[in-house]
Design a protein around this motif. Structure first.
Motif, PDB file in Angstrom:
ATOM      1  N   ILE A  38       0.855  -1.212   0.000  1.00  0.00           N
ATOM      2  CA  ILE A  38       0.000   0.000   0.000  1.00  0.00           C
ATOM      3  C   ILE A  38       0.884   1.254   0.000  1.00  0.00           C
ATOM      4  CG2 ILE A  38      -1.699   1.277   1.367  1.00  0.00           C
ATOM      5  CD1 ILE A  38      -2.696  -1.490   2.372  1.00  0.00           C
ATOM      6  N   THR A  48      -2.297   2.830  -9.751  1.00  0.00           N
ATOM      7  CA  THR A  48      -3.061   3.306  -8.583  1.00  0.00           C
ATOM      8  C   THR A  48      -3.866   2.149  -7.989  1.00  0.00           C
ATOM      9  OG1 THR A  48      -4.767   3.865 -10.156  1.00  0.00           O
ATOM     10  CG2 THR A  48      -3.302   5.647  -9.458  1.00  0.00           C
ATOM     11  N   ASN A  49      -4.293   1.189  -8.824  1.00  0.00           N
ATOM     12  CA  ASN A  49      -5.056   0.067  -8.276  1.00  0.00           C
ATOM     13  C   ASN A  49      -4.051  -0.953  -7.708  1.00  0.00           C
ATOM     14  OD1 ASN A  49      -6.430  -2.225  -7.790  1.00  0.00           O
ATOM     15  ND2 ASN A  49      -7.297  -2.478  -9.838  1.00  0.00           N
ATOM     16  N   ILE A  50      -3.808  -0.850  -6.391  1.00  0.00           N
ATOM     17  CA  ILE A  50      -2.753  -1.676  -5.756  1.00  0.00           C
ATOM     18  C   ILE A  50      -2.992  -3.169  -6.003  1.00  0.00           C
ATOM     19  CG2 ILE A  50      -1.613  -2.211  -3.578  1.00  0.00           C
ATOM     20  CD1 ILE A  50      -1.209   0.626  -4.564  1.00  0.00           C
ATOM     21  N   VAL A  51      -4.265  -3.562  -5.974  1.00  0.00           N
ATOM     22  CA  VAL A  51      -4.527  -5.023  -6.154  1.00  0.00           C
ATOM     23  C   VAL A  51      -3.984  -5.457  -7.517  1.00  0.00           C
ATOM     24  CG1 VAL A  51      -6.356  -6.721  -6.395  1.00  0.00           C
ATOM     25  CG2 VAL A  51      -6.570  -4.898  -4.696  1.00  0.00           C
ATOM     26  N   VAL A  54      -0.373  -5.758  -7.273  1.00  0.00           N
ATOM     27  CA  VAL A  54       0.074  -7.012  -6.631  1.00  0.00           C
ATOM     28  C   VAL A  54      -0.114  -8.169  -7.615  1.00  0.00           C
ATOM     29  CG1 VAL A  54      -0.570  -8.659  -4.832  1.00  0.00           C
ATOM     30  CG2 VAL A  54      -0.365  -6.224  -4.268  1.00  0.00           C
TER      31      VAL A  54
ATOM     32  N   PRO E  60      -8.043  -0.791  -1.552  1.00  0.00           N
ATOM     33  CA  PRO E  60      -6.666  -0.283  -1.763  1.00  0.00           C
ATOM     34  C   PRO E  60      -6.502   0.298  -3.166  1.00  0.00           C
ATOM     35  CG  PRO E  60      -6.673  -2.652  -1.989  1.00  0.00           C
ATOM     36  CD  PRO E  60      -8.086  -2.244  -1.646  1.00  0.00           C
ATOM     37  N   VAL E  61      -7.355   1.271  -3.527  1.00  0.00           N
ATOM     38  CA  VAL E  61      -7.168   1.870  -4.872  1.00  0.00           C
ATOM     39  C   VAL E  61      -7.046   3.385  -4.667  1.00  0.00           C
ATOM     40  CG1 VAL E  61      -8.221   2.266  -7.112  1.00  0.00           C
ATOM     41  CG2 VAL E  61      -8.538   0.063  -5.933  1.00  0.00           C
ATOM     42  N   PHE E  62      -5.990   3.981  -5.239  1.00  0.00           N
ATOM     43  CA  PHE E  62      -5.805   5.433  -5.045  1.00  0.00           C
ATOM     44  C   PHE E  62      -6.540   6.193  -6.130  1.00  0.00           C
ATOM     45  CE2 PHE E  62      -2.815   5.370  -1.586  1.00  0.00           C
ATOM     46  CZ  PHE E  62      -2.269   4.110  -1.656  1.00  0.00           C
ATOM     47  N   ALA E  69      -3.251   6.080   3.328  1.00  0.00           N
ATOM     48  CA  ALA E  69      -2.742   4.708   3.068  1.00  0.00           C
ATOM     49  C   ALA E  69      -3.046   3.806   4.263  1.00  0.00           C
ATOM     50  CB  ALA E  69      -1.221   4.762   2.829  1.00  0.00           C
ATOM     51  N   MET E  72      -6.240   1.527   4.490  1.00  0.00           N
ATOM     52  CA  MET E  72      -6.603   0.637   3.370  1.00  0.00           C
ATOM     53  C   MET E  72      -6.518  -0.832   3.807  1.00  0.00           C
ATOM     54  SD  MET E  72      -5.214   2.165  -0.116  1.00  0.00           S
ATOM     55  CE  MET E  72      -5.760   3.773  -0.710  1.00  0.00           C
ATOM     56  N   VAL E  73      -7.381  -1.605   3.132  1.00  0.00           N
ATOM     57  CA  VAL E  73      -7.420  -3.063   3.435  1.00  0.00           C
ATOM     58  C   VAL E  73      -6.185  -3.726   2.793  1.00  0.00           C
ATOM     59  CG1 VAL E  73      -8.732  -5.159   3.000  1.00  0.00           C
ATOM     60  CG2 VAL E  73      -9.931  -3.004   3.494  1.00  0.00           C
ATOM     61  N   ASP E  74      -5.794  -4.852   3.311  1.00  0.00           N
ATOM     62  CA  ASP E  74      -4.589  -5.554   2.815  1.00  0.00           C
ATOM     63  C   ASP E  74      -4.876  -6.100   1.407  1.00  0.00           C
ATOM     64  OD1 ASP E  74      -2.544  -7.192   2.256  1.00  0.00           O
ATOM     65  OD2 ASP E  74      -2.617  -8.368   4.115  1.00  0.00           O
ATOM     66  N   PRO E  75      -4.151  -5.656   0.370  1.00  0.00           N
ATOM     67  CA  PRO E  75      -4.463  -6.084  -1.017  1.00  0.00           C
ATOM     68  C   PRO E  75      -4.061  -7.538  -1.298  1.00  0.00           C
ATOM     69  CG  PRO E  75      -2.464  -4.756  -0.983  1.00  0.00           C
ATOM     70  CD  PRO E  75      -2.962  -4.778   0.420  1.00  0.00           C
ATOM     71  N   VAL E  76      -3.114  -8.126  -0.554  1.00  0.00           N
ATOM     72  CA  VAL E  76      -2.587  -9.454  -0.947  1.00  0.00           C
ATOM     73  C   VAL E  76      -3.674 -10.531  -0.948  1.00  0.00           C
ATOM     74  CG1 VAL E  76      -1.009 -11.285  -0.262  1.00  0.00           C
ATOM     75  CG2 VAL E  76      -0.248  -8.884  -0.210  1.00  0.00           C
ATOM     76  N   GLN E  78      -6.683 -10.230  -1.472  1.00  0.00           N
ATOM     77  CA  GLN E  78      -7.586 -10.012  -2.625  1.00  0.00           C
ATOM     78  C   GLN E  78      -6.931 -10.558  -3.898  1.00  0.00           C
ATOM     79  OE1 GLN E  78      -8.938  -6.035  -2.741  1.00  0.00           O
ATOM     80  NE2 GLN E  78      -9.742  -6.101  -0.647  1.00  0.00           N
TER      81      GLN E  78
END
Lengths: 232, 299, 490, 618, 119
Positions: A38, A48-51, A54, E60-62, E69, E72-76, E78
């Motif tokens: 994050i 920007t879309n962290i997912v 990842v 977790p989207v900016f 920051a 935000m929820v943990d992206p992994v 997902q």
């Protein structure tokens, strides 16, 4: 008798599971690699879309594996069905009603557009190759339901499929060719937020979208063909 | 020294044949007397042999002759190993075990020649002969073993000398039972009634002797005579002290023979399974007990 | 020296490329898998000397381990990569001859994907990535088992799929639990932190992993799918399934038990499990009369023996276990190929129908006999050093439990000898004597793999020291966890 | 000739024979004989020398060592000689049958692996050659198709079990002494406790007992010997059984040192008494079972089991005289037993496959040489004085009696009388009696069969009359084992408590024979009568031909038959059936219903969790 | 009591998993078993997401510049779920096709009857 045994066993498994989750606090922020993604995700990958970051760049190898799982499933389906040539003559099915026919003809391009939008903007907004591909596939599903008897050309979907896969692998290999690691994003991150940014993520997502779309359509196509010759 | 040996050998063989034939003649005379009749003259066996030699015999092939010669040689050689009074020609070259083994050459030789004769009756006779032999072997082995264990030696000459010092082994306490067992199996070894089903004249048609005539019958009788002599001499040497000189030895031989001759005269003839069953019941038990006694006392 | 990633990427790329190649020419598709695995084989063999002294680590995407995914090419990994490449290459030569008359491209793609999945499982250092490649392996195996499309194939495939996906589900729960507690997916990272947490919450993921991977590794109660799958799959696929798929499953269990959780005091349980699997496998195989089912049950038995060897947890035991693993892979692949070729010739899988094959197909029967003798562990062949090292390790171990279990292993080996020799006798001595001339021609593509397998079994049987140093290095890698963790997470 | 060259020649030769067989059958036969001739010459040239050679430096970091010493020399020479005779014998025998290349390859492989075993200097090479011998024998036993398959299966299962037990014993010796080479083991085995030694002895006793067919482990031998092709069954019976004896001698005298072995463990219940008891039972029971057999080769097979009992008695008794008796009996038995199997093989070859004793008879007219060889072989088997069997049996009896164990001696002597009965039965049913009509045009055994038979029968007689030759070499080996040798001279044994001088016995018998033969010729010339012109004492002469052979020793056999049921055999077949049923039961676990399979998975998971919850294993 | 309120998501996820397993174990019809599998998979995905959840956390989207920051929820998880879902789809597709083929061969979907491959 079988019910009783399974209840006992599942009870034991459930107690095991519940005992184990007592260690995992719900909702509390433990120290996880997710926090790193994050905080540094945007400037490391530019997405920007962290997912999406990842999924594609940090754990790109999973996605490659992911895509090949889908590819295996498609091939497996084809193998199990064992249909070689599409039989031209099959039982006539009454055409859908006029409303449904025209409705789906109108909706088909719109859904396609939405699907491609999701694919292309994967790295900016929630969504990405898989979700976009699924939407595209739903467009084709609508076509099959709406106007019966129309079929996508068999080897077109397969060609697109393998093209997408190859594109993904080539992107990865170029990372190797330029001396860095596999799937290294060699393109500049660019300025976060606008379309052409976040290195090779959009390219990968397009390849994945292309592949997933054509693959799911292929699967649907196989399933539909197969149902024709089921014994009544 | 060699001449003495050769003389001894000649003396022992001739004498044993004469004694054997004489005993057959005597047995015929005694049985006749017991049966209230005169019976043939004592020298009848000698006359028969001379007569048989003059007749032309019928032979069935080379093995038929060779088998007979082989069996008689066996018996003759056994005689050389047995001490005749003081004389024992082949003293040093092997004891009771060798005697035991040489004793099996005779029945084997006759079996081979009878087999060659291709007469089914002869084969039946041979099988009976071997069964009977196996019958009494069971006890004979135990008796000889008890003797050998008692005297801690294998050679028969040592046993005779030991008996000279410490008296007859028949009376030695641990050996009495074995001696008794030996008495019971003596008729079977010598092949006289009640175990006469092989040599008996009445059984001639189905005995091994079926095909023998002329010379062969002479050889067979000689072999039977030697067999009687060997049985008796074994008994005398092992149990009755063996006699310091030939005279004593012959007297003891004669006395022992007289005892068995009386039984021979009055007893009927067993069938082969009765014979084997009888031999395996009491004599075997006695011999076994004898062996155990000897084993326990001398361990 | 080549980047280990290519061992996965090249076959995968070629698999994706096959549909395109179809446009160019239908003929060359048959040679693509052989090409891919030849590449893997050559470069893996070149990489082994490098791996012998230090592990090769590869980051994917340029991110350092706990964040990105990393590949760990240690002696164990390379041992398996070479094994997979070798068996894959030889079996793909066997498959030049089409199995079903219709076009074969789907078969070749699935075959390559299956082995890529296996290579991926063996090389990866990240548990979720392990799960993904494991899933590729399983999915490809389900579809390949159903490839012939006959009644038995479909039924076995469904059963295999249900049990397999149940296992995968359990693995996924395990991964979730581990991530919940340690917040990382990298094996070395988790291994480093494993002892900082209270026992029950680490035990449940361990058990979930063992059950999940155990389904694929055919431990006793979980291996109900194996006899059906191996006997109804095409024989090339049963060769790969028996030779590689269950070994990779076993590798996954080993990696979880030894590296991830590092438990060495629960080994008694696994000893019992191993011997139980061995006994049940051999007893069931003893009363089979379908040749492929018999070979499938014998694979279960051999896996039991391997589990016993590995759970001795000593360098001797693990090196012996690896040697027996290689001998089982080569032997079983040879047996399935030979049996498959004979079934193709006689048409039925019943052992009784193989009478007089010694005359009609002399080379195949000779190959089968050598494979059978190697499985039983007779000296000039590769099985003997394997069994010898395992027995030496067990006796070196010396505990009472091991010695008692040793008796059962001997009984099981005798039973194994019984049913293998029965088949050898049917091949050569049963039925009436055929005249010499009635000899079936051996297709070239069937001759080469069987010849090479037999050659390998005999050479490694006579000179086992060729590979023993690689095995010792891999035993060391498995046993000392701290050095494995330090080398990845500095 | 160095040891490894010898092995290379023999193993390479066997492979070459197989390949040459593809080109020309005749060249292959000649090569087979040449290979074995070379082996015999090579071994003979090693007489008296005891040297070691390294076969290969590191097989799983164990050195493979070869070793030759007088004791191994005797065994090696016997193997080579009897193997050579068997191969010569099979020149004609195998020609008409199928798969001749396979036969020669396996035959030479068996012989070379036996030579390998005998020359091996450490347990690992011993085991490797042992296993090669086992599976090549298995392939040869099941060569004759129909019933041979069951016989082969029974053999291989028992021999695999035996060699696994040996493997365990071997490795536990390694863990105890740190090395597998024989000298090394003997050096640091003295530290081992007597309990451990007894355990090792029991293990090796089972392994060697199976190969040596001691009573409870003999079950595979009768079917194997009667079903194997005759030349191989003469090898199998002559020398392969004796590899077990070699193992015993090596173990008891070479490794565990005999004085340790003799007073090991409890006074009464120790390994030596067990071995002696089983040896005695092995003599008694099989001898009388042989009496009941109607198949010639099965009769000889049972007789092999019985004779093996003599060797065990000799070896297990522990005195130097008993060892020399046992080893000499091995050497003699190898000669006359392979001779007998060749005789039966020749008869079987001529009457194309008839082995049933009740349907043969009167073949002396047609096959005189075979009869003569058979007669000498039988005399050797019984131990008639002029043949070699007599000397070795005398030695064994002599030690048993002098060392105060009369019951064993009684059993052994009774065994000899049983041997007389069944050997005469063998000779009578095949050669004597009336010739059946269908064998009237039978011609004599081919030359290639006569040569080995004559050679072996000569050997039987020569070593009978001159026992000093083998005894001298046995003395050398006893010195090697550190025991005081036997006082022998060329003609026999001169021990304190009883001597045998074959010179006297031989001259007495020959002279007596010549004198009586002259006495016999003195009378009138005999007239020859045709075989069928028999005297029936008045009873009507039967028109067609009768051979008295069925139930030959009837009253005796019917009396002892009830006690002679082969309980060991029933036990093993019951065991095999039990394992098969268990197998059938267990495979029912896989019911075919996916519900059950998924239940098993969840069950496995639940059990593992239950273990943790209940016992806190983790 | 706080156990229930604190771990509601986990309890929900695990009950879905247990229900899914129960269906797989007990049901005779193949299609029901496949449905049981999808429930089982959904339960797992829910559990994975629950692991990564943060109280009052946002996605977790900016998308907008001003997002914090920390919340935000943990992206992994997902990302993991994304991959797991696609695998689930693939397996279910294959399962359905095999079910069709089973029906074509056996004429029934009753697992207790499809027992030819046994022992």
């Amino acid at each position: 008798m079988r019910k009783l045994i399974s209840i006992i066993l599942l009870g034991m498994v459930a107690t095991g599971l519940f005992m184990s989750i007592s260690q995992i606090p719900f909702g509390e922020p433990g120290e996880r690699i997710g926090d790193h993604f994050i905080n540094q995700g945007v400037n490391e990958t530019g997405a920007t879309n962290i997912v999406a970051a990842v999924v594609v760049s940090y754990r790109g190898f999973d996605t490659l594996g992911e895509v090949s799982v889908l590819f295996t499933a498609a091939m497996g389906l084809g193998a199990v069905i064992g249909l070689v040539r599409r039989k031209k003559t099959h039982t006539p099915i009454e055409p859908a009603s006029l409303i449904v026919y025209t409705g789906c003809r109108f909706l088909f391009p719109v859904i396609l557009l939405v699907g491609t939008y999701i694919v292309i903007h994967g790295h900016l907004t929630p969504g990405g190759g898989f979700q976009g591909g699924a939407v595209i596939a739903s467009a084709f599903l609508l076509m099959y339901l709406g106007c019966r008897g129309k079929r996508i050309r068999e080897n077109l979907s397969r060609g697109l499929e393998s093209l997408g896969g190859l594109l993904f692998i080539l992107l990865g290999v170029t990372g190797l060719v330029i001396g860095r690691d596999f799937l290294f994003s060699f393109l500049p991150e660019g300025e976060a937020g606008n379309l052409i940014s976040a290195g090779i993520i959009p390219l990968i997502y397009m390849a994945v979208g292309l592949k997933v779309g054509s693959e799911l359509t292929g699967i649907i196509d196989h399933l539909i063909e197969d149902t024709d010759e089921l014994p009544e | 020294m060699v001449i003495v040996l050769v003389l001894q050998i000649l003396f022992v063989t001739l004498l044993s044949c004469l004694v054997g034939l004489f005993l057959i003649g005597l047995s015929r005379k005694m049985t006749a007397r017991i049966h209230w009749r005169y019976g043939p003259p004592l020298s009848q066996p000698f006359i028969d042999i001379v007569k048989w030699f003059s007749q032309t015999a019928v032979s069935h092939g080379k093995l038929f002759d060779a088998g007979m010669i082989f069996s008689l040689t066996g018996s003759v050689v056994v005689v050389l190993f047995l001490p005749f009074g003081g004389i024992c020609p082949l003293r040093g070259s092997g004891g009771l075990l060798v005697i035991l083994y040489l004793m099996l050459i005779a029945p084997l030789g006759i079996a081979l020649s009878a087999g060659e004769a291709a007469n089914p009756y002869a084969s039946i006779g041979v099988s009976r002969k071997l069964q009977l032999a196996f019958g009494y072997e069971l006890s004979l082995l135990m008796i000889l073993l008890s003797l050998m264990t008692y005297y801690r030696t294998v050679s028969i000459v040592d046993i005779v000398e030991a008996q000279i010092q410490s008296g007859w082994s028949l009376v030695q306490l641990p050996l009495v039972v074995s001696g008794l067992a030996y008495l019971l199996i003596m008729p079977a070894i010598m092949g006289i009634r009640p175990f006469e089903m092989i040599q008996a004249p009445q059984e001639i048609s189905s005995g091994p002797m079926a095909e023998y005539g002329g010379k062969f019958l002479a050889f067979a009788t000689l072999q039977h005579a030697l067999n009687i002599y060997i049985g008796l001499s074994l008994f005398v040497n092992l149990f009755l002290g063996g006699g310091s000189n030939a005279g004593y030895f012959l007297i003891k031989l004669l006395l022992a023979f007289m005892v068995f001759q009386v039984i021979h005269a009055v007893w009927p003839r067993f069938r082969i399974e009765q014979a084997v069953r009888c031999l395996w019941r009491w004599p075997a038990l006695l011999a076994f007990i004898g062996l155990i006694i000897v084993w326990v006392t001398t361990s | 020296m080549v980047n280990p990633v290519l061992f996965i990427v090249v076959p995968l790329g070629l698999a994706f490329a096959i549909p395109l190649l179809k446009y160019i020419s239908k003929k060359i598709i048959r040679f693509v898998p052989a090409l891919a695995f030849l590449f893997n084989l050559i470069f893996a063999l070149r990489l082994i000397p490098v791996v012998m002294d230090h592990q090769v680590h590869v980051q994917i995407g340029g991110f350092i381990p706990p964040l990105g995914i990393n590949l760990v090419a240690g002696p164990v990994g390379m041992l398996f990569v070479v094994l997979i490449a070798l068996v894959g290459f030889l079996v793909s030569i066997y498959a030049f001859h089409p199995i079903k008359e219709k076009d074969e491209d789907r078969y070749h793609i699935l075959y390559m994907l299956q082995l890529t999945g296996a290579t991926g499982v063996v090389l990866t250092g990240d548990i979720f990535n392990l799960f993904v490649f494991f899933e590729i392996l399983c999915l490809a195996s389900y579809s390949l088992v159903a490839y012939l499309g006959n009644r038995a194939g479909i039924e076995s495939a469904v059963k295999y799929l249900i049990q397999g996906s149940l296992g995968s589900g359990l693995i996924l729960i395990g991964i979730g639990l581990l991530y919940g507690q340690f917040g990382t997916l990298n094996m070395a990272d988790i291994a480093g932190r494993i002892h900082s947490v209270q026992s029950i919450s680490v035990y449940v993921p361990l058990v979930l992993f063992i059950t999940g991977f155990g389904v694929e590794a055919a431990l006793f109660p979980l291996n109900a799918w194996l006899p059906d799958a191996h006997s109804s799959a095409p024989s090339t696929i049963s060769a790969v399934l028996s030779g590689i798929a269950i070994e990779v499953g076993l590798y996954a269990v080993l990696r979880v038990v030894f590296t991830l959780f590092g438990i060495t005091h629960m080994m008694g349980l696994f000893l019992l499990l191993g011997v139980l699997t061995l006994l049940i496998g051999e007893l069931c195989a003893f009363s089979q009369d379908n040749i492929k089912r018999m070979l499938a049950f014998s694979s279960i038995g051999q896996i039991g023996l391997l589990v016993f060897a590995f759970s001795l947890a000593s360098t001797l035991g693990i090196a012996g276990g690896f040697f027996q693993l290689i001998s089982h892979t080569l032997g079983k692949a040879l047996l399935f190929l030979a049996a498959g070729y004979m079934i193709a010739h006689t048409g039925s899988m019943e052992i009784a129908s193989f009478q007089g094959m010694g005359k009609r197909m002399p080379f195949t029967s000779l190959a089968f006999t050598i494979g059978a003798f190697s499985m039983v562990g007779l000296p000039p062949f590769m099985g003997f050093p394997g069994k010898f090292m395992i027995l030496k390790a067990a006796l070196h171990d010396g505990q009472m439990l091991t010695l008692i279990l040793l008796v059962f292993i001997l009984i099981a080996t005798v039973i194994e000898g019984a049913y293998f020799f029965r088949v050898v006798q049917v091949l050569y001595f049963a039925g009436e004597d055929l005249p010499d001339r009635e000899r079936a021609p051996v297709a070239f593509s069937r001759f080469v793999p069987m010849f090479l397998f037999t050659g390998l079994i005999i050479v490694l049987g006579i000179y086992p020291s060729l590979i023993t140093d690689l095995l010792d290095a891999s035993a060391l890698e498995l046993l000392d966890r701290p050095d494995f963790i330090k080398s990845i997470i500095p | 000739m160095k040891l490894e060259i010898l092995l290379a020649v023999v193993f390479g030769g066997s492979l070459l024979t197989y390949l040459l067989g593809k080109i020309s059958k005749r060249a292959r036969d000649i090569l087979a004989i040449l290979v074995l001739l070379a082996a015999t010459a090579g071994i003979a040239s090693l007489y008296g020398r005891s040297s070691t050679a390294i076969l290969c430096t590191g097989f799983l970091d164990f050195p493979l060592v070869l070793r030759i010493h007088p004791f191994a020399w005797i065994f090696a020479l016997t193997i080579a000689v009897v193997g050579l005779c068997a191969v010569i014998f099979s020149w004609h025998y195998i020609r008409k049958k199928g798969r001749t290349d396979f036969f020669y390859f396996m035959m030479l492989l068996v012989i070379s692996s036996m030579i390998g075993i005998v020359l091996s200097g450490d347990f690992l090479s011993f085991y490797i050659f042992w296993e090669i011998m086992s599976w090549s024998t298995f392939l040869l036993i099941s060569y004759n198709r129909e019933e041979a398959i069951a016989a082969g299966m029974k053999y291989i299962v028992m021999s695999v079990a035996g060699s696994l037990v040996m493997l365990v014993g071997m490795i536990s010796l390694y863990t105890q002494t740190g090395t597998l080479v024989f000298e090394g083991i003997t050096r640091n085995l003295n530290s081992a406790s007597s309990g451990y030694l007894q355990f090792i002895l029991i293990l090796f006793f089972v392994a060697f007992g199976i190969k040596n067919a001691i009573w409870p482990l003999h079950v595979w031998l009768p079917p194997a010997h009667s079903e194997a092709p005759s030349p191989f069954s003469s090898v199998l019976s002559g020398i392969l059984i004796k590899i077990g004896t070699f193992g015993f001698i090596l173990l008891i005298y070479g490794i565990v040192q005999v004085q340790v072995f003799v007073n090991l463990g409890h006074a009464l219940f120790n390994v030596r008494n067990l071995l002696l008891l089983l040896g005695a039972v092995t003599i008694l029971l099989p001898t009388f079972i042989a009496l009941l057999q109607d198949d010639a080769k099965r009769l000889l097979a049972w007789s092999t089991v019985a004779q093996a009992g003599y060797m065990i008695l000799g070896i297990a008794y522990g005195t130097s005289e008993s060892l020399s008796g046992g080893t000499l009996h091995f050497f003699n038995h190898a000669l006359f037993k392979s001779l007998l199997f060749m005789v039966v093989g020749a008869v079987e070859f001529r009457t194309n496959g008839v082995r049933d004793l009740n349907s043969l008879g009167g073949l002396i007219k047609k096959m005189p040489v075979t009869f003569a060889a058979g007669l000498i072989g039988v005399c050797g088997l019984i131990g008639v004085p002029l043949t070699n069997g007599f000397v070795s049996k005398w030695l064994i009896y002599h030690t048993l009696i002098v060392n105060h164990s009369p019951f064993l001696a009684f059993v052994a002597l009774l065994g000899t009388w049983g041997t007389i009965l069944y050997s005469y039965k063998l000779i009578h049913h095949i050669f004597l009696g009336q010739l059946p009509r269908k064998y009237e045009q039978l011609n004599a055994a081919p030359v290639s069969m006569k040569v080995p038979m004559i050679f072996l029968s000569l050997a039987v007689v020569v070593f009978g009359v001159l026992p000093g030759l083998p005894l001298h070499v046995i003395n050398l080996s006893e010195i090697g084992f550190g025991m005081e040798p036997l006082a022998i001279n060329m003609w026999g044994v001169v021990t304190g408590s009883g001597t045998i001088q074959m010179l006297n016995i031989a001259t007495a018998l020959t002279l007596g024979g010549i004198v009586l033969w002259l006495f016999f010729r003195m009378g009138r010339k005999n007239t020859r009568a045709d075989q069928l012109d028999n005297y029936a004492a008045g009873a009507p002469v039967p028109a067609d031909r009768y051979q008295y052979s069925v139930k030959f020793y009837d009253p005796l056999t019917s009396m002892i038959a009830p006690y002679l049921k082969d309980t060991a055999d029933n036990f093993y077949s019951a065991l095999a059936r039990g394992i098969r049923n268990v197998g059938n039961g267990i495979r029912r676990i896989y019911t075919g219903d996916v519900g059950n399979y998924v239940m098993y998975i969840i069950l496995f998971l639940a059990i593992l969790i239950f273990i943790q919850l209940y016992w806190k294993v983790w | 009591m706080n156990f229930l309120s604190e771990y509601t998501y986990y309890i929900g996820a695990f009950s879905l998993i247990i229900i899914g397993l129960y269906i797989i174990l007990v049901k005779k019809n193949l299609m029901k078993v496949i449905i049981g599998f999808s429930i089982f998979d959904t339960g797992i995905y829910l559990f994975l997401i629950a692991v990564g959840y943060l109280r009052e956390g946002t996605a977790p989207v900016f998308s907008k510049p001003g997002l914090d920051a920390g919340k935000m929820v943990d992206p992994v998880p997902q990302a993991l779920v994304l991959t797991a879902i696609v695998i689930g789809v693939a397996v279910l597709a294959l399962a359905v096709i095999l079910a069709i083929k089973i029906y074509a061969h056996y004429g029934t979907l009753n697992l207790r009857k499809i027992k030819e491959q046994r022992w």
